[in-house]
Motif scaffolding. Structure first.
Motif, PDB file in Angstrom:
ATOM      1  N   ARG A 168       0.804  -1.134  -0.141  1.00  0.00           N
ATOM      2  CA  ARG A 168      -0.045   0.001   0.016  1.00  0.00           C
ATOM      3  C   ARG A 168       0.705   1.166  -0.010  1.00  0.00           C
ATOM      4  NH1 ARG A 168      -5.305  -0.198   2.454  1.00  0.00           N
ATOM      5  NH2 ARG A 168      -4.610   1.835   3.403  1.00  0.00           N
ATOM      6  N   ALA A 169       0.484   2.210  -0.712  1.00  0.00           N
ATOM      7  CA  ALA A 169       1.193   3.649  -0.754  1.00  0.00           C
ATOM      8  C   ALA A 169       1.368   4.224   0.560  1.00  0.00           C
ATOM      9  CB  ALA A 169       0.382   4.532  -1.544  1.00  0.00           C
ATOM     10  N   ASP A 170       0.521   3.601   1.697  1.00  0.00           N
ATOM     11  CA  ASP A 170       0.676   4.323   2.829  1.00  0.00           C
ATOM     12  C   ASP A 170       1.668   3.216   3.772  1.00  0.00           C
ATOM     13  OD1 ASP A 170      -1.126   2.243   3.328  1.00  0.00           O
ATOM     14  OD2 ASP A 170      -2.609   3.691   4.199  1.00  0.00           O
ATOM     15  N   ASP A 171       2.161   2.567   3.235  1.00  0.00           N
ATOM     16  CA  ASP A 171       2.894   1.463   4.000  1.00  0.00           C
ATOM     17  C   ASP A 171       4.250   2.158   4.667  1.00  0.00           C
ATOM     18  OD1 ASP A 171       5.044  -0.875   4.391  1.00  0.00           O
ATOM     19  OD2 ASP A 171       3.254  -2.095   4.111  1.00  0.00           O
ATOM     20  N   PRO A 172       4.767   1.863   5.791  1.00  0.00           N
ATOM     21  CA  PRO A 172       5.870   2.424   6.358  1.00  0.00           C
ATOM     22  C   PRO A 172       7.132   2.294   5.400  1.00  0.00           C
ATOM     23  CG  PRO A 172       4.903   1.243   7.992  1.00  0.00           C
ATOM     24  CD  PRO A 172       3.949   0.918   6.786  1.00  0.00           C
ATOM     25  N   ALA A 174       6.743   1.937   1.930  1.00  0.00           N
ATOM     26  CA  ALA A 174       6.457   2.563   0.674  1.00  0.00           C
ATOM     27  C   ALA A 174       7.588   3.579   0.187  1.00  0.00           C
ATOM     28  CB  ALA A 174       5.005   3.002   0.503  1.00  0.00           C
ATOM     29  N   HIS A 175       8.084   4.399   0.830  1.00  0.00           N
ATOM     30  CA  HIS A 175       8.721   5.448   0.343  1.00  0.00           C
ATOM     31  C   HIS A 175      10.168   5.182   0.409  1.00  0.00           C
ATOM     32  CE1 HIS A 175       5.272   7.880   0.036  1.00  0.00           C
ATOM     33  NE2 HIS A 175       4.892   7.536   1.394  1.00  0.00           N
ATOM     34  N   GLY A 233      -3.772  -5.478   3.391  1.00  0.00           N
ATOM     35  CA  GLY A 233      -2.604  -4.955   3.956  1.00  0.00           C
ATOM     36  C   GLY A 233      -1.415  -5.829   3.908  1.00  0.00           C
ATOM     37  N   GLY A 247      -3.115   3.691  -5.123  1.00  0.00           N
ATOM     38  CA  GLY A 247      -3.020   3.282  -3.724  1.00  0.00           C
ATOM     39  C   GLY A 247      -1.936   2.300  -3.474  1.00  0.00           C
TER      40      GLY A 247
END
Length: 347
Positions: A168-172, A174-175, A233, A247
C-alpha cells in the motif's frame, strides 16, 4: 534454380539497376550480383547487359523474366490454396496474468497481417500454472514469465524485469528506495496454492516465512493479489514493470534475481503457426535472449522453416512497427543489451 534466385532476378529486371534492386530486397548489392551471375552460369545464357548506368535485358533475360513472373505468382498463391484446402487453422495461445498486454497490440496486428485466416483461441492461466497450459497440452504457445519448471518446454526471452515488493502507498516501507528480505520477515504475505509449480512458488515466495503464515491469503490471480494488498495490508512480489492501481506502489527488492517475460512452446512442437508466432513476437522485441540449449534455430519448432513463411513474418513485423501502434504498458525500465549469457534490462 530456386525461387529466391528468381525473385532476385525479377527485382533487377524490373528496376534495371542492381543498387535499386538491392534496396528493394533489403540486402547488400554484392550478394545480389553474385546470385544473378550464378543464375546465368546455371542457364548458360547472358541474361543482362551491364553498363555503368544500369542494366538491360537480353532476349534470354526477357524470356526468363516473363516465365519467372508467372512462376512466382503461382508460388505466392500456394499458401492460400493449401490453407483453403485444410480449412481454418487454429492457434491456441496461453497467457499468464497481463503478459499479453505487456507484449502489446502490435503482436495482434503483425500476426493477423501474416495469418488473417487463422482462428485464435486464448486461454488465460491463473498464477498456479506459469506454463499456461503447455504442460497439459491445452495450448500451442504461451506468453508467460519465468522462472518455472521448463521440462519439455523451450522459451525465448522478450524482456527482463527487476522485481519489487508491492504494498500500500501508506505502508511504512513505501517511500524507501529499496527494501531487503530482512525487512519483510514479520510481514503478512500473500501465498500461492500448494499445487503451484514448485520452482515458480519458491521464486515468488522468497522470504515468505511470515509469523502470520497461517492467516496469509492464498491468491490465484493478479487481481486477487492486488486486492489482497489493498484490503488486507498484505505484501508480495511482482515485476516492477507491471502497472499498478492507485493506492499501491512497488519498491525494488535488493538481491532479487529478475523475472523474464517469455514466449514459450513445447520442444517437440512441429506446428508452423507456432514457429511463425515465435518469430513475429521476437521480431517485435528485437534480438531475444535464448535460454541455453533451447535456441529457436536449433529446436524442432524451427526445423525446415520455409523462406516464404519467414518473409511473411518479417514483413508483418515491419508493417506493424511502421504503423506506430502503442507500446506495452507498465513502468519504464532502462534499456539494455541482450547477450547469450546474460539477460537484458527491461525494454
Amino acid at each position: 534454380m530456386d525461387l529466391r534466385s528468381l525473385r532476385y532476378f525479377v527485382a533487377v529486371a524490373e528496376e534495371l539497376h542492381f543498387g535499386r534492386a538491392a534496396r528493394r530486397l533489403h540486402m547488400a548489392q554484392p550478394p545480389l550480383s553474385r546470385s544473378v551471375k550464378q543464375l546465368e552460369t546455371q542457364l548458360g545464357q547472358l541474361l543482362l547487359h551491364r553498363s555503368p548506368t544500369g542494366v538491360s535485358l537480353t532476349p534470354a533475360g526477357e524470356t526468363l523474366y516473363a516465365e519467372a513472373r508467372v512462376l512466382l505468382a503461382h508460388a505466392d498463391r500456394i499458401p492460400e490454396r493449401v490453407t483453403a484446402a485444410a480449412g481454418s487453422p487454429t492457434l491456441r495461445i496461453g497467457v499468464l496474468a497481463d503478459s499479453a498486454e505487456q507484449v502489446g497490440p502490435r503482436l495482434v496486428t503483425a500476426f493477423r497481417q501474416a495469418h488473417p485466416a487463422v482462428r485464435i483461441q486464448m486461454r488465460e492461466a491463473d498464477l498456479a500454472d506459469p506454463s499456461c497450459g503447455l504442460k497439459a497440452a491445452q495450448v500451442d504457445v504461451a506468453l508467460t514469465r519465468t522462472p518455472f519448471d521448463r521440462t519439455g518446454i523451450a522459451t525465448r526471452t522478450l524482456r527482463t524485469d527487476p522485481v519489487g515488493v508491492v504494498m500500500r502507498a501508506d505502508d511504512p516501507l513505501a517511500h524507501q528506495a529499496s527494501v531487503r528480505l530482512d525487512d519483510l520477515a514479520a510481514r503478512r504475505r500473500f501465498r500461492l496454492p500448494e499445487e503451484t509449480d514448485a520452482v515458480w512458488r519458491n521464486y515468488w515466495g522468497t522470504g515468505a516465512d511470515s509469523t502470520q503464515a497461517g492467516s496469509d491469503p492464498i491468491i490465484r490471480t493478479l487481481r486477487e493479489c492486488l486486492q489482497s494488498v489493498l484490503w488486507n495490508g498484505a505484501i508480495g512480489l511482482m515485476p516492477l514493470a507491471d502497472a499498478l492501481p492507485d493506492g499501491l506502489v512497488c519498491v525494488p527488492l535488493e538481491g532479487m534475481p529478475p523475472s523474464d517475460l517469455v514466449v514459450a512452446w513445447t520442444r517437440s512442437s512441429v506446428n508452423p503457426l507456432v514457429r511463425s508466432f515465435i518469430r513475429i513476437t521476437v521480431g517485435l522485441h528485437g534480438s531475444g535472449v535464448l535460454d541455453g540449449s533451447a535456441a529457436l534455430r536449433g529446436s524442432t519448432a524451427d526445423a525446415a522453416i520455409e523462406p516464404g513463411e519467414r518473409r511473411h513474418a518479417q514483413a508483418a513485423v515491419r508493417r506493424s512497427v511502421s504503423a506506430g501502434l502503442s507500446s506495452p504498458r507498465g513502468r519504464t525500465v532502462p534499456d539494455g543489451n541482450h547477450s547469450e549469457s546474460s539477460s537484458s534490462r527491461a525494454r
